[in-house]
Design an enzyme around this catalytic site. Structure first.
Site, mmCIF file in Angstrom:
data_model
loop_
_atom_site.group_PDB
_atom_site.id
_atom_site.type_symbol
_atom_site.label_atom_id
_atom_site.label_comp_id
_atom_site.label_asym_id
_atom_site.label_seq_id
_atom_site.Cartn_x
_atom_site.Cartn_y
_atom_site.Cartn_z
ATOM 1 N N ARG A 51 0.856 -1.200 0.000
ATOM 2 C CA ARG A 51 0.000 0.000 0.000
ATOM 3 C C ARG A 51 0.884 1.239 0.000
ATOM 4 O O ARG A 51 0.565 2.254 -0.608
ATOM 5 C CB ARG A 51 -0.969 -0.006 1.179
ATOM 6 C CG ARG A 51 -1.890 1.197 1.185
ATOM 7 C CD ARG A 51 -3.117 1.146 2.108
ATOM 8 N NE ARG A 51 -3.116 0.159 3.137
ATOM 9 C CZ ARG A 51 -2.440 0.226 4.303
ATOM 10 N NH1 ARG A 51 -1.696 1.284 4.572
ATOM 11 N NH2 ARG A 51 -2.509 -0.745 5.181
ATOM 12 N N TYR A 104 -15.095 17.233 -17.036
ATOM 13 C CA TYR A 104 -15.466 15.815 -17.112
ATOM 14 C C TYR A 104 -16.578 15.520 -16.084
ATOM 15 O O TYR A 104 -16.465 15.892 -14.908
ATOM 16 C CB TYR A 104 -14.228 14.961 -16.833
ATOM 17 C CG TYR A 104 -14.507 13.492 -16.739
ATOM 18 C CD1 TYR A 104 -14.815 12.747 -17.873
ATOM 19 C CD2 TYR A 104 -14.472 12.826 -15.515
ATOM 20 C CE1 TYR A 104 -15.080 11.400 -17.784
ATOM 21 C CE2 TYR A 104 -14.725 11.473 -15.417
ATOM 22 C CZ TYR A 104 -15.036 10.758 -16.560
ATOM 23 O OH TYR A 104 -15.294 9.422 -16.466
ATOM 24 N N ASP A 176 -6.245 18.922 -15.582
ATOM 25 C CA ASP A 176 -6.518 17.541 -15.985
ATOM 26 C C ASP A 176 -6.026 17.412 -17.422
ATOM 27 O O ASP A 176 -6.623 17.963 -18.346
ATOM 28 C CB ASP A 176 -8.021 17.259 -15.877
ATOM 29 C CG ASP A 176 -8.381 15.823 -16.254
ATOM 30 O OD1 ASP A 176 -7.590 15.166 -16.976
ATOM 31 O OD2 ASP A 176 -9.465 15.368 -15.845
ATOM 32 N N LYS A 201 -6.957 6.322 -20.266
ATOM 33 C CA LYS A 201 -7.173 6.819 -21.617
ATOM 34 C C LYS A 201 -5.883 6.708 -22.451
ATOM 35 O O LYS A 201 -5.432 5.615 -22.707
ATOM 36 C CB LYS A 201 -7.735 8.243 -21.559
ATOM 37 C CG LYS A 201 -8.848 8.434 -20.498
ATOM 38 C CD LYS A 201 -10.101 7.633 -20.753
ATOM 39 C CE LYS A 201 -11.073 7.577 -19.584
ATOM 40 N NZ LYS A 201 -11.447 8.835 -18.980
HETATM 41 C C1 LIG Z 1 -12.015 9.320 -17.780
HETATM 42 C C2 LIG Z 1 -11.656 10.674 -17.272
HETATM 43 C C3 LIG Z 1 -11.489 10.919 -15.902
HETATM 44 C C4 LIG Z 1 -11.747 9.854 -14.860
HETATM 45 O O1 LIG Z 1 -10.838 8.825 -14.912
HETATM 46 P P1 LIG Z 1 -11.177 7.289 -14.504
HETATM 47 O O2 LIG Z 1 -9.916 6.589 -14.817
HETATM 48 O O3 LIG Z 1 -12.352 6.864 -15.327
HETATM 49 O O4 LIG Z 1 -11.508 7.321 -13.046
HETATM 50 C C5 LIG Z 1 -11.104 12.191 -15.512
HETATM 51 N N1 LIG Z 1 -10.911 13.181 -16.405
HETATM 52 C C6 LIG Z 1 -11.090 12.991 -17.722
HETATM 53 C C7 LIG Z 1 -10.867 14.127 -18.665
HETATM 54 C C8 LIG Z 1 -11.468 11.742 -18.203
HETATM 55 O O5 LIG Z 1 -11.650 11.568 -19.519
#
Ligand SMILES: *Cc1c(COP(=O)(O)O)cnc(C)c1O
Length: 386
Positions: A51, A104, A176, A201
């Site tokens: 952890r 998002y 982000d 992604k």
């Molecule tokens: C998918 C996404 C998230 C969240 O991420 P997860 O891995 O699904 O928890 C946050 N910001 C953006 C821009 C995203 O496309």
């Protein structure tokens, strides 16, 4: 890995030295929860319990920090797990967070449904309007949460200008960077305090693993995030961390292809009679085109379109492609198509963040460009004339 090496070189080698025990070129997946001690408290290489740290996760954290040009990297079980940990490290009840009005959906839900009941205030603002951002800052504002390009309308926000506004008011600027990936954009280089990613992604890149990352330079904030990551445990497991590392090795070549495929599709769609508008920062008519050209090293693989025929036309289009599969998510090698108002953005229905019902979003993969253009044009043929 020396900083002067090219991004592509660092993406393959940072934190990825061969295994000294066997000479294996690819470091093993340390599928272990705990580590032996040479006498009580005698830890080898600092590893104690997974952890806190696991070598596979540590190698990913080192890699992501390097690619974003940051000092401290943290890897999480998902993008939202990373965002949650980061926000807990920064916020206290009574603090305010400002987010873009097309942030998002899951990020909005996290703050609106988890942090707001805890006493945090949330405001959304048009992040491309710098005066609006300036006037939304209050004495209790702690975080300016920026997403650029934004989802799904591909708005481009000026990171350096937002940093100037935020820092003048003592506000932390978080970007982000999921849509751009570190190959196309490094927010810390424009003065942002923290970069977050859904590594699910582009970084993972193959739609086979969930993950999140948070990168920063500030030692004090890093200590808080590291403590919470250890105290709460929203970490990525070794297998997930390893898959993400494997994905990152090809990020540079994948992004080049995402860029060129998306550019080809966007250009083929401009002026199409079934469409009202094509949202892609690589098009000269996009309002953020010049800013994107300055701030990014390419325009990315995400496109949205608005259809003249409203919701019926949009749904028909989203359900009529053959290569583009109808699915949530983005950033994988395979092309995906989505209907945001009922899919990725269903959680913001009825709020200021609601997405128009005639919008369809494309995550352009790395298949053959002609095949993808043909697929999209054939699907548009099936859209009923309005
Ligand atoms: C998918 C996404 C998230 C969240 O991420 P997860 O891995 O699904 O928890 C946050 N910001 C953006 C821009 C995203 O496309």
């Amino acid at each position: 890995m020396p900083k002067e090496y090219d991004f592509s070189t660092r993406a393959i080698h940072t934190g990825q030295g061969f295994d000294p025990t066997t000479g294996a070129v690819i470091p093993p997946i340390y599928q272990t929860s705990t580590f032996v001690q040479d006498g009580v408290g005698g830890f080898r290489n600092g590893f104690e319990y997974a952890r806190g740290a696991n070598p596979t996760r540590s190698s990913l954290e080192e890699l992501i920090a390097d690619l974003e040009g940051g000092k401290h990297g943290f890897s999480f079980a998902s993008g939202l797990a990373g965002e949650d940990t980061l926000l807990r490290a920064i916020l206290a009840p009574g603090d305010q967070v400002i987010m873009s009005n097309d942030v998002y959906g899951g990020t909005h839900r996290l703050v609106n449904r988890v942090f707001v009941p805890w006493g945090v205030q949330l405001d959304t603002v048009e992040m491309t309007d710098l005066d609006a951002v300036r006037s939304s800052i209050r004495p209790n504002t702690k975080v300016l949460w920026v997403e650029t390009p934004s989802n799904p309308l591909m708005k481009i926000s000026d990171i350096a200008a937002l940093v100037e506004i935020g820092h003048a008011a003592g506000v932390l600027v978080v970007v982000d960077n999921t849509f751009a990936s570190p190959y196309l954009q490094n927010p810390l280089s424009f003065g942002a305090d923290v970069v977050t990613h859904s590594t699910t992604k582009y970084l993972g890149g193959h739609s086979d693993v969930l993950g999140g990352a948070v990168v920063m330079n500030d030692d004090e904030l890093a200590e808080k995030v590291g403590f919470l990551q250890f105290a709460v445990g929203p970490v990525s497991g070794p297998m997930d961390a390893w898959l993400t590392v494997r994905g990152i090795k090809t990020l540079a070549v994948r992004m080049e292809r995402h860029n060129s495929n998306a550019q080809a599709i966007a250009q083929a769609l401009v002026g199409h009679p079934a469409l009202e508008r094509v949202y892609y920062p690589g098009l000269p008519e996009h309002p953020g085109h010049e800013l994107a050209a300055r701030q990014m090293r390419g325009f990315g693989g995400m496109i949205s379109v608005s259809l003249r025929g409203g919701a019926v036309a949009a749904r028909t289009f989203a359900e009529s492609t053959e290569i583009f599969q109808l699915a949530e998510s983005l950033g994988g090698v395979e092309s995906l198509i989505g209907y945001p108002s009922e899919m990725t953005h269903a959680s913001v229905k009825g709020t200021a963040l609601e997405v128009p019902v005639n919008i369809v979003r494309l995550s352009v993969g790395i298949e053959g460009a002609d095949d993808l253009v043909g697929d999209v044009l054939a699907a548009l043929e099936r859209v009923p004339a309005n």
